[in-house]
Design an enzyme around this catalytic site. Structure first.
Site, PDB file in Angstrom:
ATOM      1  N   HIS A  67       0.843  -1.204   0.000  1.00 19.78           N
ATOM      2  CA  HIS A  67       0.000   0.000   0.000  1.00 19.78           C
ATOM      3  C   HIS A  67       0.881   1.258   0.000  1.00 19.78           C
ATOM      4  O   HIS A  67       0.613   2.210  -0.726  1.00 19.78           O
ATOM      5  CB  HIS A  67      -0.867   0.066   1.267  1.00 19.78           C
ATOM      6  CG  HIS A  67      -1.922  -0.995   1.385  1.00 19.78           C
ATOM      7  ND1 HIS A  67      -2.093  -1.744   2.524  1.00 19.78           N
ATOM      8  CD2 HIS A  67      -2.873  -1.412   0.516  1.00 19.78           C
ATOM      9  CE1 HIS A  67      -3.126  -2.574   2.361  1.00 19.78           C
ATOM     10  NE2 HIS A  67      -3.604  -2.409   1.142  1.00 19.78           N
TER      11      HIS A  67
ATOM     12  N   LYS B 172     -17.990  -5.539   8.562  1.00 21.64           N
ATOM     13  CA  LYS B 172     -16.828  -6.435   8.554  1.00 21.64           C
ATOM     14  C   LYS B 172     -16.050  -6.308   9.859  1.00 21.64           C
ATOM     15  O   LYS B 172     -15.769  -5.207  10.321  1.00 21.64           O
ATOM     16  CB  LYS B 172     -15.919  -6.038   7.369  1.00 21.64           C
ATOM     17  CG  LYS B 172     -15.170  -7.213   6.753  1.00 21.64           C
ATOM     18  CD  LYS B 172     -14.688  -6.829   5.351  1.00 21.64           C
ATOM     19  CE  LYS B 172     -13.219  -7.073   5.160  1.00 21.64           C
ATOM     20  NZ  LYS B 172     -12.748  -6.582   3.859  1.00 21.64           N
TER      21      LYS B 172
ATOM     22  N   ARG C  55      -2.341  -6.344  -8.229  1.00 17.05           N
ATOM     23  CA  ARG C  55      -1.153  -7.172  -7.976  1.00 17.05           C
ATOM     24  C   ARG C  55      -0.977  -8.232  -9.038  1.00 17.05           C
ATOM     25  O   ARG C  55       0.103  -8.464  -9.543  1.00 17.05           O
ATOM     26  CB  ARG C  55      -1.261  -7.852  -6.599  1.00 17.05           C
ATOM     27  CG  ARG C  55      -1.036  -6.916  -5.440  1.00 17.05           C
ATOM     28  CD  ARG C  55      -1.496  -7.514  -4.170  1.00 17.05           C
ATOM     29  NE  ARG C  55      -2.932  -7.801  -4.244  1.00 17.05           N
ATOM     30  CZ  ARG C  55      -3.689  -8.093  -3.217  1.00 17.05           C
ATOM     31  NH1 ARG C  55      -3.184  -8.201  -2.024  1.00 17.05           N
ATOM     32  NH2 ARG C  55      -4.989  -8.298  -3.367  1.00 17.05           N
TER      33      ARG C  55
ATOM     34  N   SER D  40      -3.053  -7.584   3.242  1.00 17.27           N
ATOM     35  CA  SER D  40      -3.318  -7.391   4.676  1.00 17.27           C
ATOM     36  C   SER D  40      -3.735  -8.721   5.295  1.00 17.27           C
ATOM     37  O   SER D  40      -3.375  -9.040   6.431  1.00 17.27           O
ATOM     38  CB  SER D  40      -4.443  -6.368   4.872  1.00 17.27           C
ATOM     39  OG  SER D  40      -4.083  -5.133   4.315  1.00 17.27           O
TER      40      SER D  40
HETATM   41  O1  PNS Z   1      -8.933  -2.702   0.463  1.00 22.25           O
HETATM   42  P1  PNS Z   1     -10.208  -3.218  -0.137  1.00 22.25           P
HETATM   43  O2  PNS Z   1     -11.013  -3.915   0.935  1.00 22.25           O
HETATM   44  O3  PNS Z   1      -9.967  -4.051  -1.353  1.00 22.25           O
HETATM   45  O4  PNS Z   1     -11.078  -1.923  -0.603  1.00 22.25           O
HETATM   46  C1  PNS Z   1     -12.368  -2.064  -1.148  1.00 22.25           C
HETATM   47  C2  PNS Z   1     -13.073  -0.699  -1.254  1.00 22.25           C
HETATM   48  C3  PNS Z   1     -13.077   0.009   0.086  1.00 22.25           C
HETATM   49  C4  PNS Z   1     -12.354   0.179  -2.258  1.00 22.25           C
HETATM   50  C5  PNS Z   1     -14.544  -0.940  -1.750  1.00 22.25           C
HETATM   51  O5  PNS Z   1     -15.118  -1.943  -0.977  1.00 22.25           O
HETATM   52  C6  PNS Z   1     -15.416   0.295  -1.687  1.00 22.25           C
HETATM   53  O6  PNS Z   1     -15.218   1.239  -2.394  1.00 22.25           O
HETATM   54  N1  PNS Z   1     -16.419   0.262  -0.782  1.00 22.25           N
HETATM   55  C7  PNS Z   1     -17.318   1.383  -0.559  1.00 22.25           C
HETATM   56  C8  PNS Z   1     -18.748   1.034  -0.963  1.00 22.25           C
HETATM   57  C9  PNS Z   1     -18.962   1.225  -2.454  1.00 22.25           C
HETATM   58  O7  PNS Z   1     -18.798   2.301  -2.990  1.00 22.25           O
HETATM   59  N2  PNS Z   1     -19.339   0.133  -3.142  1.00 22.25           N
HETATM   60  C10 PNS Z   1     -19.605   0.165  -4.566  1.00 22.25           C
HETATM   61  C11 PNS Z   1     -18.347  -0.018  -5.405  1.00 22.25           C
HETATM   62  S1  PNS Z   1     -17.655  -1.594  -5.177  1.00 22.25           S
END
Ligand code: PNS
Length: 164
Positions: free
Chosen positions: A20, A44, A93, A131
């Protein structure tokens, strides 16, 4: 072309890894202002509270003057609109990341075309790092010092004092 590029790098960052951090360093060189935004996900179960994640990210990114740490709830595109952001930065990745990232980028663009997703390839040396793996290794007594910044390692050691 907008003359000021404000980008959001969203994620769970539970916890922040060196992968990150590499993306934050590279992203911050591409845009005027980079907002690292931690999703406040009540659904979560997280290892670190959002406040702890904010602290770790702040400690690990002090050298980047155009990087801000924040948290958000709800839809990412709504947060992007509130922050006036014209870009979302995400890292890929390996091929395994591609499908879900593509879906997310399409969905976000459909909901808010003003915000473009920019993908950066994760550094090859971090392509195995997540993570989730860091949490598994520390839980099983392994050494994570080469996977996470010092600010994170210190807190992981505090959470798992019985481990090395
Ligand atoms: O580190 P991660 O868990 O892969 O990040 C995922 C994240 C936070 C980018 C994604 O879950 C997100 O944007 N969540 C907010 C809710 C949202 O907008 N959902 C619709 C698009 S997936």
């Amino acid at each position: 072309m907008p003359n000021s590029l404000i980008a959001i790098y969203p994620g769970s960052f539970d916890p922040l890894t060196n992968g990150h951090l590499d993306l934050i360093a590279r992203g911050s060189r591409l845009v005027n202002h980079l907002i690292v935004a931690i999703l406040n996900n009540t659904q979560k179960q997280a290892l670190f509270a959002v406040a702890e994640r904010i602290e770790m990210l702040r400690e690990a990114t002090t050298q980047f003057s155009n990087v801000e740490i924040d948290s958000f709830g709800g839809l990412l595109v709504d947060y992007a609109a509130r922050r006036n952001a014209n870009a979302i930065v995400r890292g890929i990745r390996a091929v395994a990341d591609y499908e879900s990232e593509l879906q997310m980028a399409h969905l976000n663009r459909r909901m808010r075309p003003e915000t473009e997703t920019i993908f950066l390839m994760a550094g090859a040396q971090f392509s195995f790092l997540s993570s989730r793996m860091v949490k598994e290794v520390i839980t099983l007594g392994g050494d994570v010092s080469s996977f996470v910044p010092d600010a994170v390692e210190r807190r992981l050691r505090a959470k798992f004092p019985q481990k090395r």
